[in-house]
Design a protein around this motif. Structure first.
Motif, PDB file in Angstrom:
ATOM      1  N   GLU A 279       0.798  -1.218   0.000  1.00 34.82           N
ATOM      2  CA  GLU A 279       0.000   0.000   0.000  1.00 34.82           C
ATOM      3  C   GLU A 279       0.837   1.277   0.000  1.00 34.82           C
ATOM      4  N   SER A 280       2.175   1.156   0.026  1.00 38.10           N
ATOM      5  CA  SER A 280       3.050   2.328   0.136  1.00 38.10           C
ATOM      6  C   SER A 280       3.731   2.639  -1.192  1.00 38.10           C
ATOM      7  N   ASN A 281       4.112   3.897  -1.351  1.00 38.78           N
ATOM      8  CA  ASN A 281       4.921   4.280  -2.512  1.00 38.78           C
ATOM      9  C   ASN A 281       6.396   4.021  -2.260  1.00 38.78           C
ATOM     10  N   LEU A 282       6.842   4.223  -1.021  1.00 35.50           N
ATOM     11  CA  LEU A 282       8.191   3.846  -0.604  1.00 35.50           C
ATOM     12  C   LEU A 282       8.100   3.200   0.765  1.00 35.50           C
ATOM     13  N   PHE A 283       8.933   2.189   0.983  1.00 37.32           N
ATOM     14  CA  PHE A 283       8.977   1.501   2.276  1.00 37.32           C
ATOM     15  C   PHE A 283      10.412   1.486   2.765  1.00 37.32           C
ATOM     16  N   PHE A 284      10.619   1.984   3.991  1.00 46.73           N
ATOM     17  CA  PHE A 284      11.948   2.043   4.599  1.00 46.73           C
ATOM     18  C   PHE A 284      12.007   1.057   5.763  1.00 46.73           C
ATOM     19  N   PRO A 285      12.746  -0.051   5.630  1.00 46.74           N
ATOM     20  CA  PRO A 285      12.850  -1.022   6.733  1.00 46.74           C
ATOM     21  C   PRO A 285      13.925  -0.591   7.738  1.00 46.74           C
ATOM     22  N   ILE A 286      13.513   0.011   8.848  1.00 49.99           N
ATOM     23  CA  ILE A 286      14.427   0.571   9.835  1.00 49.99           C
ATOM     24  C   ILE A 286      14.759  -0.474  10.898  1.00 49.99           C
ATOM     25  N   TYR A 287      16.028  -0.515  11.304  1.00 46.73           N
ATOM     26  CA  TYR A 287      16.453  -1.435  12.353  1.00 46.73           C
ATOM     27  C   TYR A 287      16.276  -0.802  13.722  1.00 46.73           C
ATOM     28  N   SER A 288      15.506  -1.453  14.595  1.00 51.85           N
ATOM     29  CA  SER A 288      15.318  -0.996  15.968  1.00 51.85           C
ATOM     30  C   SER A 288      16.391  -1.640  16.843  1.00 51.85           C
ATOM     31  N   ASP A 289      17.493  -0.947  17.015  1.00 55.01           N
ATOM     32  CA  ASP A 289      18.641  -1.475  17.747  1.00 55.01           C
ATOM     33  C   ASP A 289      18.289  -1.660  19.224  1.00 55.01           C
ATOM     34  N   PRO A 290      18.313  -2.899  19.751  1.00 51.96           N
ATOM     35  CA  PRO A 290      17.933  -3.130  21.153  1.00 51.96           C
ATOM     36  C   PRO A 290      18.925  -2.547  22.146  1.00 51.96           C
ATOM     37  N   GLU A 291      20.137  -2.208  21.684  1.00 51.02           N
ATOM     38  CA  GLU A 291      21.146  -1.650  22.577  1.00 51.02           C
ATOM     39  C   GLU A 291      20.925  -0.161  22.838  1.00 51.02           C
ATOM     40  N   LEU A 292      20.074   0.466  22.059  1.00 47.62           N
ATOM     41  CA  LEU A 292      19.862   1.903  22.196  1.00 47.62           C
ATOM     42  C   LEU A 292      18.548   2.198  22.912  1.00 47.62           C
ATOM     43  N   PRO A 293      18.574   2.917  24.038  1.00 46.89           N
ATOM     44  CA  PRO A 293      17.324   3.368  24.663  1.00 46.89           C
ATOM     45  C   PRO A 293      16.548   4.253  23.696  1.00 46.89           C
ATOM     46  N   LEU A 294      15.258   4.418  23.949  1.00 40.08           N
ATOM     47  CA  LEU A 294      14.376   5.062  22.987  1.00 40.08           C
ATOM     48  C   LEU A 294      14.776   6.493  22.664  1.00 40.08           C
TER      49      LEU A 294
END
Length: 466
Positions: A279-294
């Protein structure tokens, strides 16, 4: 004006959007800014005082108490809520105000940073310890028109990505189908009638929508249902989707069924990604690094998010690159290849797909690439380069990133999604034995894999556990 509305679904992505709008607020102080603030902020003119205030063109979704100390009506004139000092108890408020006070949960104390903003006193330094909630450091006002709350799900402090049903510690918002049905059944009509259309009415000419969501849990299903309905409502609008991915058994090189949780994470990721990509025109798969607090994670990710969005808000039309133009540059006229799998800045790799192992000798071909130059002297010389203004990080950005104002963002559509989809196709074939959507998932994964394949591969004999 070609406005952009940003929609965020999850506590993690709300942190990212908060940092982005803080940086937009920072640019309001620069009279020589090359940024056109009205693209991302709605200017509200007070003709009596002859002043202009700005509100975010944003819609944020979170669980109950996920907004921290921020009340939906805290900065509005309504008398439906009473905000006393932190040491006041509900029973004390009744005698002072003459209204009935209902306490639904323990109050969350306002952060020192927000207290300093409200009292116009020097703000304290920020860290991961005093920025647990995105509202702890939000500089623009998110009010009732911006905020959306899940009625029966409470913020889970231990796991912010999986809200807790009725705070009972028994059922969590960690399943694709749960999230999908939650939006479709309980929120779809009200969200469009009361929130999204109100934002649309504040736009002269909408150029696009940013949708930010996690894909490993219930938020993936929730945003999939939302995006499908947005596409029905606005079939021609350009939508950039930012899918935030946690590590799973595949990216960690572990057995798929090593734990039930890791297997469920992969199931959610597959279904959410397929729906959002479609459903998107562009899709960016971002990595949620567990070592980094929010807070740190959001500050770093804001570098990427801000760089891409800055192209659409250049004040000078000759330097502006709209969402539609950017989509054309990145996809090189092949709209079916809409996954941007290379996402890099100064040695930082933001792409989750780069963590997935290759599948049977993939050639790793690059189909198209785009470089965004922020505040650099060299000019954009071809269609693969965009020059935009320097980054103006807010004081809420982590200290180690504040000095990075000029940098290059490298984006590319490569063969990497083929590896991801072939791994997922083999997994579905082997483990989704009794799922009703098994054949549909296999067909769609195979189709997408072929879209990103260069040459011919004899890879249909795989069924091994990885």
């Amino acid at each position: 004006m070609r406005e952009v509305i940003s929609i965020s679904a999850s506590h993690r992505t709300n942190h990212v959007l908060t940092q982005f709008y803080n940086c937009q607020e920072e640019q309001l102080r620069d009279f020589d800014s090359e940024n056109e603030p009205g693209v991302f902020l709605n200017p509200v003119v007070d003709r009596i005082s002859k002043t202009v205030s700005y509100k975010p063109r944003a819609l944020l979704w979170d669980a109950k108490t996920g907004n921290g100390a921020l009340g939906a009506h805290q900065y509005s004139s309504t008398k439906d809520f009473f905000y006393g000092s932190e040491n006041q108890k509900p029973k004390d408020l009744l005698s002072q105000t003459g209204v009935k006070v209902i306490q639904t949960h323990e109050p969350i104390p306002k952060s020192e940073y927000q207290t300093a903003l409200d009292t116009n006193t020097p703000t304290p330094s920020l860290s991961d310890q005093n920025c647990k909630y995105w509202s702890d450091y939000s500089k623009l006002i998110f009010g009732a028109s911006n905020l959306n709350i899940l009625d029966h799900w409470y913020h889970n402090v231990e796991n912010p990505s999986a809200p807790d049903f009725e705070n009972l510690h028994q059922t969590y918002f960690d399943n694709y189908e749960t999230g999908f049905q939650e939006f479709a059944t309980n929120y779809c009509s009200d969200f469009f009638d009361e929130k999204l259309r109100a934002q649309l009415e504040m736009c002269d000419e909408l150029q696009g929508i940013n949708l930010l969501s996690e894909v490993d849990n219930g938020w993936g299903g929730f945003s999939s249902s939302m995006l499908s309905n947005i596409r029905d409502e606005l079939p021609k609008i350009n939508i950039l989707t930012w899918g935030f991915n946690e590590d799973d058994a595949l990216s960690l090189g572990q057995s798929i069924r090593s734990t039930k949780t890791k297997f469920q994470t992969l199931c959610n990721k597959i279904r959410s990604t397929l729906s959002l990509v479609q459903e998107s025109n562009l899709f960016f798969p971002i990595y949620s690094d567990p070592e980094l607090p929010l807070w740190t994670f959001a500050g770093r990710t804001c570098m990427l998010f801000d760089a891409i969005n800055s192209c659409a808000s250049n004040r000078e039309s000759e330097n502006r690159c709209t969402f539609n133009q950017m989509i054309g540059k990145i996809t090189s006229g092949e709209p079916q290849r809409n996954i941007v799998s290379t996402l890099g800045i100064k040695g930082l790799d933001f792409s989750f797909y780069s963590r997935i192992p290759t599948y049977k000798g993939s050639s790793q071909k690059t189909y198209s690439h785009l470089s965004i130059l922020r505040g650099q002297e060299n000019e954009a010389t071809d269609d693969c380069t965009i020059k935009t203004y320097p980054w103006r990080p807010s004081d809420t950005i982590p200290e180690q990133l504040k000095g990075i104002t000029n940098y290059t963002t490298n984006l590319a559509v490569t063969e990497r999604p083929r590896d991801v989809f072939r791994h997922w196709e083999a997994m579905v074939s082997r483990y989704f034995r009794y799922d009703t959507d098994r054949e549909e998932l296999k067909e769609e994964l195979g189709r997408l894999a072929e879209t990103y394949e260069e040459g011919w591969y004899d890879d249909y004999d795989s069924g091994d556990d990885v």
